[in-house]
Structures are given as C-alpha cells and as structure tokens.
Design a protein around this motif. Structure first.
Motif, PDB file in Angstrom:
ATOM      1  N   GLU B  73       0.587  -1.443   0.217  1.00  8.54           N
ATOM      2  CA  GLU B  73       0.013   0.181  -0.049  1.00  8.54           C
ATOM      3  C   GLU B  73       1.117   0.828  -0.600  1.00  8.54           C
ATOM      4  OE1 GLU B  73      -3.564  -0.094  -0.397  1.00  8.54           O
ATOM      5  OE2 GLU B  73      -4.090  -2.197  -0.192  1.00  8.54           O
ATOM      6  N   GLY B  74       0.461   2.422  -0.267  1.00 12.02           N
ATOM      7  CA  GLY B  74       1.128   3.515  -0.242  1.00 12.02           C
ATOM      8  C   GLY B  74       1.915   3.957  -1.526  1.00 12.02           C
ATOM      9  N   ARG B  75       2.816   4.282  -1.742  1.00 16.68           N
ATOM     10  CA  ARG B  75       3.877   5.152  -2.546  1.00 16.68           C
ATOM     11  C   ARG B  75       4.071   4.158  -3.993  1.00 16.68           C
ATOM     12  NH1 ARG B  75       8.029   9.099  -0.524  1.00 16.68           N
ATOM     13  NH2 ARG B  75       8.592   9.214  -2.889  1.00 16.68           N
ATOM     14  N   GLN B  76       3.594   4.348  -5.204  1.00 22.72           N
ATOM     15  CA  GLN B  76       4.446   4.186  -6.398  1.00 22.72           C
ATOM     16  C   GLN B  76       5.529   3.847  -6.430  1.00 22.72           C
ATOM     17  OE1 GLN B  76       1.646   3.333  -8.823  1.00 22.72           O
ATOM     18  NE2 GLN B  76       0.604   5.402  -9.371  1.00 22.72           N
ATOM     19  N   PRO B  77       6.123   2.758  -6.906  1.00 20.26           N
ATOM     20  CA  PRO B  77       5.301   1.820  -7.327  1.00 20.26           C
ATOM     21  C   PRO B  77       5.393   0.868  -6.532  1.00 20.26           C
ATOM     22  CG  PRO B  77       7.694   1.861  -7.975  1.00 20.26           C
ATOM     23  CD  PRO B  77       7.935   2.946  -7.135  1.00 20.26           C
ATOM     24  N   LEU B  78       3.825   0.549  -6.505  1.00 21.47           N
ATOM     25  CA  LEU B  78       3.865  -0.274  -5.639  1.00 21.47           C
ATOM     26  C   LEU B  78       4.864  -1.988  -6.020  1.00 21.47           C
ATOM     27  CD1 LEU B  78       0.055  -0.765  -6.602  1.00 21.47           C
ATOM     28  CD2 LEU B  78       1.156   1.123  -4.173  1.00 21.47           C
ATOM     29  N   GLU B  79       4.920  -2.890  -4.888  1.00 23.01           N
ATOM     30  CA  GLU B  79       5.161  -4.054  -5.008  1.00 23.01           C
ATOM     31  C   GLU B  79       4.902  -4.923  -4.429  1.00 23.01           C
ATOM     32  OE1 GLU B  79       8.521  -3.665  -1.629  1.00 23.01           O
ATOM     33  OE2 GLU B  79       9.328  -1.947  -2.559  1.00 23.01           O
ATOM     34  N   VAL B  80       5.012  -5.781  -5.810  1.00 23.38           N
ATOM     35  CA  VAL B  80       3.955  -6.896  -5.985  1.00 23.38           C
ATOM     36  C   VAL B  80       4.601  -7.874  -5.895  1.00 23.38           C
ATOM     37  CG1 VAL B  80       2.229  -8.165  -8.403  1.00 23.38           C
ATOM     38  CG2 VAL B  80       2.121  -5.623  -7.292  1.00 23.38           C
ATOM     39  N   THR B  81       4.160  -8.775  -5.194  1.00 26.74           N
ATOM     40  CA  THR B  81       4.210 -10.415  -4.752  1.00 26.74           C
ATOM     41  C   THR B  81       3.539 -11.094  -5.391  1.00 26.74           C
ATOM     42  OG1 THR B  81       5.909  -9.300  -2.650  1.00 26.74           O
ATOM     43  CG2 THR B  81       5.413 -12.020  -2.991  1.00 26.74           C
ATOM     44  N   GLY B  82       3.601 -12.442  -6.045  1.00 27.32           N
ATOM     45  CA  GLY B  82       2.660 -13.573  -6.192  1.00 27.32           C
ATOM     46  C   GLY B  82       3.541 -15.394  -5.977  1.00 27.32           C
ATOM     47  N   ARG B  83       2.891 -15.732  -5.716  1.00 32.42           N
ATOM     48  CA  ARG B  83       3.131 -16.874  -5.014  1.00 32.42           C
ATOM     49  C   ARG B  83       2.621 -18.178  -6.008  1.00 32.42           C
ATOM     50  NH1 ARG B  83       5.484 -16.789   0.359  1.00 32.42           N
ATOM     51  NH2 ARG B  83       6.093 -14.634   1.049  1.00 32.42           N
ATOM     52  N   ILE B  84       2.863 -18.968  -6.464  1.00 33.73           N
ATOM     53  CA  ILE B  84       2.632 -20.382  -7.175  1.00 33.73           C
ATOM     54  C   ILE B  84       3.906 -21.345  -7.042  1.00 33.73           C
ATOM     55  CG2 ILE B  84       2.636 -21.185  -9.330  1.00 33.73           C
ATOM     56  CD1 ILE B  84       3.549 -17.690 -10.300  1.00 33.73           C
ATOM     57  N   PRO B  85       2.270 -22.039  -5.709  1.00 35.22           N
ATOM     58  CA  PRO B  85       3.082 -23.292  -5.361  1.00 35.22           C
ATOM     59  C   PRO B  85       3.100 -24.242  -7.024  1.00 35.22           C
ATOM     60  CG  PRO B  85       1.198 -23.102  -5.009  1.00 35.22           C
ATOM     61  CD  PRO B  85       1.199 -21.893  -5.293  1.00 35.22           C
ATOM     62  N   LEU B  86       4.438 -24.915  -7.215  1.00 36.92           N
ATOM     63  CA  LEU B  86       5.208 -25.601  -8.381  1.00 36.92           C
ATOM     64  C   LEU B  86       4.034 -26.601  -8.253  1.00 36.92           C
ATOM     65  CD1 LEU B  86       8.328 -24.281  -8.481  1.00 36.92           C
ATOM     66  CD2 LEU B  86       6.371 -23.295 -10.740  1.00 36.92           C
ATOM     67  N   GLN B  87       3.857 -27.593  -7.352  1.00 40.53           N
ATOM     68  CA  GLN B  87       3.643 -28.916  -7.662  1.00 40.53           C
ATOM     69  C   GLN B  87       1.703 -28.467  -7.764  1.00 40.53           C
ATOM     70  OE1 GLN B  87       5.771 -31.816  -7.184  1.00 40.53           O
ATOM     71  NE2 GLN B  87       6.773 -30.031  -7.483  1.00 40.53           N
ATOM     72  N   ALA B  88       1.306 -27.372  -7.783  1.00 40.38           N
ATOM     73  CA  ALA B  88      -0.565 -27.343  -7.556  1.00 40.38           C
ATOM     74  C   ALA B  88      -0.462 -27.560  -9.330  1.00 40.38           C
ATOM     75  CB  ALA B  88      -0.787 -26.937  -6.912  1.00 40.38           C
ATOM     76  N   LEU B  89       0.131 -26.201 -10.017  1.00 40.37           N
ATOM     77  CA  LEU B  89       0.172 -26.597 -11.565  1.00 40.37           C
ATOM     78  C   LEU B  89      -0.383 -27.412 -11.759  1.00 40.37           C
ATOM     79  CD1 LEU B  89       3.288 -24.318 -12.427  1.00 40.37           C
ATOM     80  CD2 LEU B  89       0.862 -23.554 -11.951  1.00 40.37           C
ATOM     81  N   GLU B  90      -1.473 -27.576 -13.024  1.00 38.94           N
ATOM     82  CA  GLU B  90      -2.317 -29.146 -12.942  1.00 38.94           C
ATOM     83  C   GLU B  90      -2.036 -28.677 -14.457  1.00 38.94           C
ATOM     84  OE1 GLU B  90      -5.583 -29.562 -11.274  1.00 38.94           O
ATOM     85  OE2 GLU B  90      -4.699 -30.132  -9.683  1.00 38.94           O
ATOM     86  N   LEU B  91      -1.163 -28.722 -15.133  1.00 47.49           N
ATOM     87  CA  LEU B  91      -1.227 -28.846 -16.040  1.00 47.49           C
ATOM     88  C   LEU B  91       0.079 -29.953 -17.326  1.00 47.49           C
ATOM     89  CD1 LEU B  91       1.278 -25.725 -16.436  1.00 47.49           C
ATOM     90  CD2 LEU B  91      -1.427 -25.832 -16.846  1.00 47.49           C
ATOM     91  N   GLU B  92      -1.489 -30.828 -17.580  1.00 51.30           N
ATOM     92  CA  GLU B  92      -1.258 -31.896 -17.431  1.00 51.30           C
ATOM     93  C   GLU B  92      -0.780 -32.488 -19.243  1.00 51.30           C
ATOM     94  OE1 GLU B  92      -2.707 -36.882 -17.098  1.00 51.30           O
ATOM     95  OE2 GLU B  92      -4.100 -35.093 -15.976  1.00 51.30           O
ATOM     96  N   GLY B  93       0.016 -33.209 -19.253  1.00 57.49           N
ATOM     97  CA  GLY B  93       0.609 -32.939 -20.810  1.00 57.49           C
ATOM     98  C   GLY B  93       1.381 -32.136 -21.474  1.00 57.49           C
ATOM     99  N   GLU B  94       1.415 -31.103 -20.377  1.00 59.90           N
ATOM    100  CA  GLU B  94       1.897 -29.770 -21.303  1.00 59.90           C
ATOM    101  C   GLU B  94       3.565 -29.083 -20.074  1.00 59.90           C
ATOM    102  OE1 GLU B  94       1.249 -27.490 -22.790  1.00 59.90           O
ATOM    103  OE2 GLU B  94      -0.705 -26.433 -22.033  1.00 59.90           O
ATOM    104  N   THR B  95       4.251 -28.874 -21.361  1.00 59.15           N
ATOM    105  CA  THR B  95       5.971 -28.787 -20.541  1.00 59.15           C
ATOM    106  C   THR B  95       6.520 -27.821 -20.841  1.00 59.15           C
ATOM    107  OG1 THR B  95       7.291 -28.773 -22.847  1.00 59.15           O
ATOM    108  CG2 THR B  95       6.962 -31.254 -21.516  1.00 59.15           C
ATOM    109  N   LEU B  96       5.371 -26.612 -21.420  1.00 59.92           N
ATOM    110  CA  LEU B  96       5.580 -25.693 -21.788  1.00 59.92           C
ATOM    111  C   LEU B  96       4.742 -24.273 -20.612  1.00 59.92           C
ATOM    112  CD1 LEU B  96       6.940 -25.230 -25.040  1.00 59.92           C
ATOM    113  CD2 LEU B  96       8.744 -24.522 -22.034  1.00 59.92           C
TER     114      LEU B  96
END
Lengths: 616, 140
Positions: B73-96
């Motif tokens: 919150e507050g002054r720009q630029p805003l600091e953004v964080t995203g968390r991606i649990p890699l084991q939770a990625l359900e991308l069956e048949g994908e490698t990219l």
C-alpha cells in the motif's frame, strides 16, 4: 621453483611421536618406507618415535628384527601393534568402558580358522558366517593360551545384527572392558599410548585415517600425510573426482590438526579448487643425498637411467618412444631401466619391435638401484602422475640431472627448468628427446646441472625435512585450541532466485553441532563457488551472513550477470554451484541441490522477452 | 494476500489495454517448491488497484491457473508479490506455460505477459540429472 625452505633447524617440540600405519606388509612400498624412515629421522633429531599398527598380525617381532637388519628401521624406533599390546598387557589394569553381557549369537557359523604365532601358540581363532567372508567372532589368545580379547558380532536367526562387542578379558577369564566399535577400541589404545602427555600422531595410511580422525584429546594432535594425488587417477585437479582412498579424509578435513601435502604444487591445486584452512601444511618426503657430489668423470657419456615400477602409472612406453627419437640422431645414447612390474613383457616387446634392444635395457629389480644415478648422464621421468616421485629425488641427490614430464605432482617442485634438470610438457615425447640430446651433447651443461641438482637436494635431507616437520607440528600444536570440532556440518538451501537483470542468488542456513573449539558461529564464513565444467579453477564469491547463533549461520548471496560470466571461457557452457564453508580448520564444499521436487516448473526468458515456465 | 485460489477458465481477451505494467524484479524458488514472483507496478494517475494476480497458461491447452498477488500500500511503484506453488500447477500434458500479470483496475481488467528480457539472461539455473544446481549458458 617453490619449496626452498631454509635448513635452519628448530628442534622438534618435546612430545611423544607416533607414525601410524595400518600394518607393515612383508613387501611394502614407498609410503611405509617413508613412515619408517621418518621415525628414524625423528630419533636422530632427538625425539624417538613409535610406529603404530592395527592389523591382527602375530609376527611383528620378526618383522621388526628383519627391518632393523635391512636398515629400514632405526634401532630406537619401536613398532607397536594393538593386538600385540593387549596380548601381553595386564588386562586388569587397563580400565576402559564397563562390559555388558554380549547377546547370544543365533546365527550360523562355521569351524574356526586358527592363526598361530611364530612360537606355535594360538594367536587367534576366527569364526565366519556361511558366506565365508563375514566374521561372526574372533578370539585372541595370550601366549599361555588364555583368551584376552573377544571380537563378537552376534546375529539373530534371520541374520539381523545385534551389534559388535570387543571385550577385553583378564587372566582369570573375567570381562574387564568393552567397546562397541573397533575404532573406539583402537582409539582407547592410542590415548593410552599418549599417556596424557603431549603427543603427535602422524598418519601415513589413508586406511588408518578413519581410526585416527575421531580421536579427540586435548593432549593429542593428528596429522595426515597425503602420499598420493587427491584426485582419482591423477586426473584434472579442478574436475576430477576425489581419490576413493582419500575421500573421507577430505570430506572431514576439519578432524585433522594437519593435512600434510608432499609438494607445494599439490597444495596449490587443492587450495585453488577447495579453498584454504589453517590446518594445511606442506612437508616434503626426506631423501638423503650422496655425501659428496659423484665425480662427473665416472658418468658414462650418453647413459640414461630410470628407476621405477613397470606399471601403467609410470608410462614407460613414452620413455621408449623418447629413446627411439634420440636414437635416430644419437645412436650411442642408451637408457637403463631398473625395476619390475606387470608390464615387463609388453615393454620388452615394444623395445624389440622398435629395434632398440641395445638402446633401452630392462634390468628388473636391482638392489640399491638408485646408485645407478651416480654413473648416469641423465635420468628420465615420463610418469602420468605421482605424489612425489622418489626416484626423481634420488637422481637429484646423486647429481644426475633429470629430464621430466611436468606432471602433477613433484617435478615442478624440485626441478628448476634449465638449472638442475629439464621440465618438458607432459606427454611431449619430442621435447623430452630434444632435451636428452642437448644433455648428452653438452658436457658443460650436464656437469653444471648435475652440480646444481646435488647442491639443491640438500633441502630433502633428513635434517631439512625434520625442520619442516618441527615447524608444522609446532604450528598445529599452537592452534589446536582454535580447532573447531563439528558434527553434521551441512547446508540447507531455503531458496534460489533469478533476477530480471540475469543474476542469480540463494539463501539458506549452514547448520552443525559443536563438540569443541571457539563458538563456530563467530568463526565460520562461506563462499558461493562457481565451478567451470571446461576446467580451470572455480570462482569464489563471499556470502553475506544475515543471522547467526549456536549451530546456525544464515546466509545470502547474489551474483550479477557479470559476476557469473567473469573469467568464464567462451567454450564453457555450464557452471556447477557449490557452497564452501571455511574458518580456522574448517574447509568443506557442499554441492547445492536445486530446490523443490524434480521434475518441476522452472522460469525462463523467452526469445520474445517474456517469462515462461518449463517443466524440467 | 489470501491463500492461493485455483481457478481454471478459458483465456479471454489478451489485447486489453494495461492500466499498470508489472516490472519483474526477481523469481524465487523455495525449498518447499514455491515460485515467488516479485516486482513493481506503477499505476496510471488516478488508477486504483482492485485486485492483481499471476496467471499461468498452458501453451497447448490454454488452460489457466490463477494465483492472487499481494501488493504494498502507499507510494508508487507498488511492490507486487505472487506465490505459485509449483506442485499445484495442473498442466497435464504440458511442458511449457506462459506467465501473465493481471490487474483489475477501477474500470477494467488488464493483462500482459510478464516481461523478462532474454538479452539480460546469459546464464540460467537448472537442476542436473542428479538434482544439483548448475547454470547453463542461454546461447548454448
């Protein structure tokens, strides 16, 4: 050229000295020779030394007598053996851990194999399991036939181990002490030998290193002599695997008050790859020179000498090839090779095939072969790798200038090219042949080099080498209270990161449990190490300590893209990342695992400047 | 930030005008197997961040998985964080899979690929077949 320590002679510190071998084989080689010789040299310097052995051999008295007759063991150097010691010791006064009842052995065992001592008394009985190799129990007996030690490894009927029990038995048959590991038994004995006095154990046998390394007493220092290359097969010093026999030594190098290299070059290679620590030392093997420079007039013009085993490591076929080239231009030049080995027939075939029967002569094993250097014009060394080639030192010490491949390790430590011999690139037959011809053509050059060889070999005299030992032992002793004794030293990676600017970094904790020494968290530091697959020394980047406490050091590091690329050759496309932990005696490299499970998704930058994930 | 909620829906309009560009700074992979993306966003004057997320889209299937982001919150630029649990990625048949940043401003959703200039990336960490950390030259 390095290794030019002065021959000022500090006395060996006043303490008890022990040279540690696993055993003394009937037909032993250079390592045992050096260990026995050192014991004698220490005695000459006023500090008698004892040779310590652990093999269950009933005939050390005979061995010792033979060695003394052969001049290989000084009169004041004792040889002691753990089994011989307790065979005659008063078991009732030994002390040691209190015994417990040994569980019943429910496993199958065969009839005992009996070993007799030279007097014909039973020395030991060994019971094996049905597989014919696993020892179920070994019983040791005094000369009067009473049992003094039982080494038992009972099993269940299903073959599950119930542990190991080494029980000392007194003359009445009562159990008086017991150890659960053979190493503990041996170390108890070693501490007993030191008898609470300042003591130095100098270990030559890498096999015995596992016995000595865990020995921790405030009155004892331990030094491990590295007789061979630390790299398997003498391979690439920056890429090769650790030699199997030395792996445990280096992986737990902090256990030693001293790791002793024979040559500066080997230590330099080791430090360039792994870093440095306070317990690294360099002490040459001793090799006494001739009392006086042999007269040049007695040297046979055009005669070369090699003294070596006829084994692959010595690379004798290259010496034959060198002589084949020399022969084309100087048919009068010859090479006499002294020593035997498994390749003798093969080498003779090659000599015959090249028509060099009268040029290269295999003499086989010859007593006092090193004396041949006194009548030779030159010597040749074409080995693939060495620890510290004794024949080279023998050649120098007899005023015979060598022509040697510049291999790891040894030649560059003792030869100043063009001064006391010639160094040529390893495997360069042409260069070695050219230098041989030069040496044979130029009497003044050969005489001058021979004189320099003999004069400079003084630094391998017993007196000079004992002086090196004195400095090493004194240094190790003085810093013993700063030695960190740590267990389970390891690194736990918490995260790896990539930066948009092409850098990378990581964070994690170094953890350990501390046994003794100053608080390790105030001493330890760490580097990120970037190893290059194409060879060359790795790069070291200090890690930032962001937190610390007993048994814990929290670390972070970030490398920019420029940091990563710095000094990396264009043909090197892969870099391996290690963590190096160092401080005082601690020097440990840990391979860092990629975080998370595998395969998993990894970020990368696409050709269109976007982030994608790839399943790797 | 709330816990990562997983949703899957067909990708809609990728041509939406951005109201705030995400500037990627760092991608972290934790020992627990989480990918944490951090960077900054500069909202246009008067802009108002309502929600933000990272979206992982399988290249073949176009299946999307959305991971809510958190921002300062507050002054720009805003600091953004995203968390991606890699084991939770359900991308069956994908490698990219491609990674997008999505911000919902006061008026509309804005979506764009996370920018990572390959010109800057000459060495990329990868796991060896033994699971160890190594770096590979990108040009090789």
């Amino acid at each position: 050229m390095s290794g030019t320590d002065s021959v000022a002679r500090p006395l060996l510190p006043a303490m008890k000295y022990f040279m540690v071998l696993w055993g003394i084989a009937d037909n032993f080689g250079g390592m045992t020779t050096m260990s026995l010789h050192r014991a004698g040299a220490f005695g000459e310097a006023g500090r008698s030394a004892t040779v310590v052995t652990f093999d269950p051999k009933p005939s050390y008295e005979a061995t010792t007598k033979r060695l003394r007759v052969q001049g290989k063991l000084a009169e004041d150097a004792k040889v002691v053996n753990v089994f011989q010691h307790y065979r005659t010791a008063d078991a009732g006064s030994v002390g040691g851990p209190a015994p417990v009842k040994v569980p019943e052995d429910e496993g199958e065992r065969g009839l005992p194999g009996v070993v007799l001592d030279p007097a014909g008394s039973i020395f030991s009985r060994t019971f094996l399991r049905p597989d014919g190799t696993t020892v179920a129990a070994r019983h040791f007996y005094r000369p009067d036939g009473s049992e003094y030690l039982r080494d038992e490894a009972p099993q269940t009927t299903a073959g599950i181990s119930k542990g190991r029990f080494l029980t000392l038995v007194d003359e009445s048959g009562a159990d008086v002490a017991q150890w659960r590991r053979a190493g503990d038994f041996y170390r108890f004995w070693m501490a007993d030998l030191a008898a609470g006095q300042p003591a130095a154990f100098i270990v030559d046998s890498s096999f015995a290193s596992s016995v000595v390394a865990p020995l921790e007493r405030p009155n004892i220092i331990k030094l491990m002599v590295l007789h061979n290359s630390h790299i398997s097969g003498g391979g690439n010093p920056f890429l090769g695997k650790l030699a199997a026999g030395q792996r445990r030594i280096h992986e737990n190098s902090l256990a030693w008050d001293g790791l002793v290299f024979l040559t500066h070059k080997q230590r330099q290679d080791y430090e360039a790859r792994f870093g440095t620590s306070s317990n690294l030392f360099t002490v040459s093997n001793p090799k006494p020179r001739a009392a006086a420079l042999p007269d040049f007039a007695y040297r046979v013009p055009g005669r070369g000498v090699m003294v070596c085993r006829l084994e692959a490591q010595k690379n004798v076929p290259h010496a034959i090839d060198v002589m084949a080239r020399v022969h084309q231009e100087r048919p009068e030049v010859t090479l006499d090779i002294y020593g035997t080995g498994s390749l003798r027939e093969e080498l003779q075939e090659k000599i015959d095939l090249l028509g060099l029967r009268n040029v290269v002569r295999l003499h086989g094993h010859t007593p006092n072969a090193a004396d041949q250097f006194e009548t030779a014009r030159f010597s040749l060394l074409t080995s693939r790798n060495e620890g510290q080639p004794l024949s080279l030192m023998e050649s120098l010490g007899r005023g015979c200038p060598p022509i040697a491949y510049d291999i790891r390790y040894g030649p560059s430590d003792v030869i100043e090219d063009g001064v006391n011999g010639f160094l040529v690139p390893a495997q360069d037959v042409g260069a070695a042949a050219a230098r041989t011809i030069q040496m044979c053509d130029d009497d003044d050059l050969a005489r001058r080099m021979g004189e320099a060889a003999w004069e400079r070999s003084e630094r391998f005299s017993d007196e000079a080498v004992v002086a090196q030992w004195a400095r090493t032992i004194e240094g190790a002793w003085n810093q013993r209270t700063d030695r960190l004794v740590l267990n389970d030293l390891d690194f736990r990676l918490s995260e790896l990161f990539y930066t948009a600017a092409g850098g990378f970094g990581l964070a994690g904790d170094v953890v350990w449990s501390q046994q003794s020494g100053p608080p390790a968290e105030n001493v330890l530091k760490a580097n990120l190490v970037v190893g290059r697959r194409s060879g060359g020394a790795p790069a070291f980047y200090p890690m930032e300590i962001v937190g610390k406490g007993p048994g814990l050091l929290s670390l972070e590091a970030e490398m920019t893209a420029d940091d990563i690329a710095n000094g990396v050759p264009d043909d090197n496309n892969e870099l391996d990342i290690f963590l190096q932990i160092h401080g005082n005696n601690v020097l440990k490299s840990v391979r860092i695992g990629f975080p998370g499970k595998s395969p998993s998704w990894k970020p990368f930058a696409t050709a269109h400047a976007a982030m994608s994930l790839k399943l790797v | 930030m709330s816990g990562a909620t997983l949703m899957a829906y067909r990708e809609k309009d990728l041509g939406i005008r951005m109201s705030g560009d995400f500037e990627f700074a760092k991608a972290r992979i934790t020992a627990a197997g989480e990918l944490i993306l951090t960077g900054t966003v500069c909202l246009p004057e008067g802009g108002n961040a309502v929600s933000a997320s990272f979206v992982v889209v399988g290249r073949k299937t176009q299946i999307e998985t959305i991971f809510p982001a958190e921002w300062s919150e507050g002054r720009q630029p805003l600091e953004v964080t995203g968390r991606i649990p890699l084991q939770a990625l359900e991308l069956e048949g994908e490698t990219l899979a491609n990674v997008y940043f999505v911000s919902d401003g006061s008026d509309r959703e804005n979506r764009a690929r996370v920018v990572w200039d390959p010109e800057a990336v000459h060495w990329l960490p990868y796991p060896t077949k033994f699971g160890n950390l190594s770096l590979k030259r990108m040009e090789s």
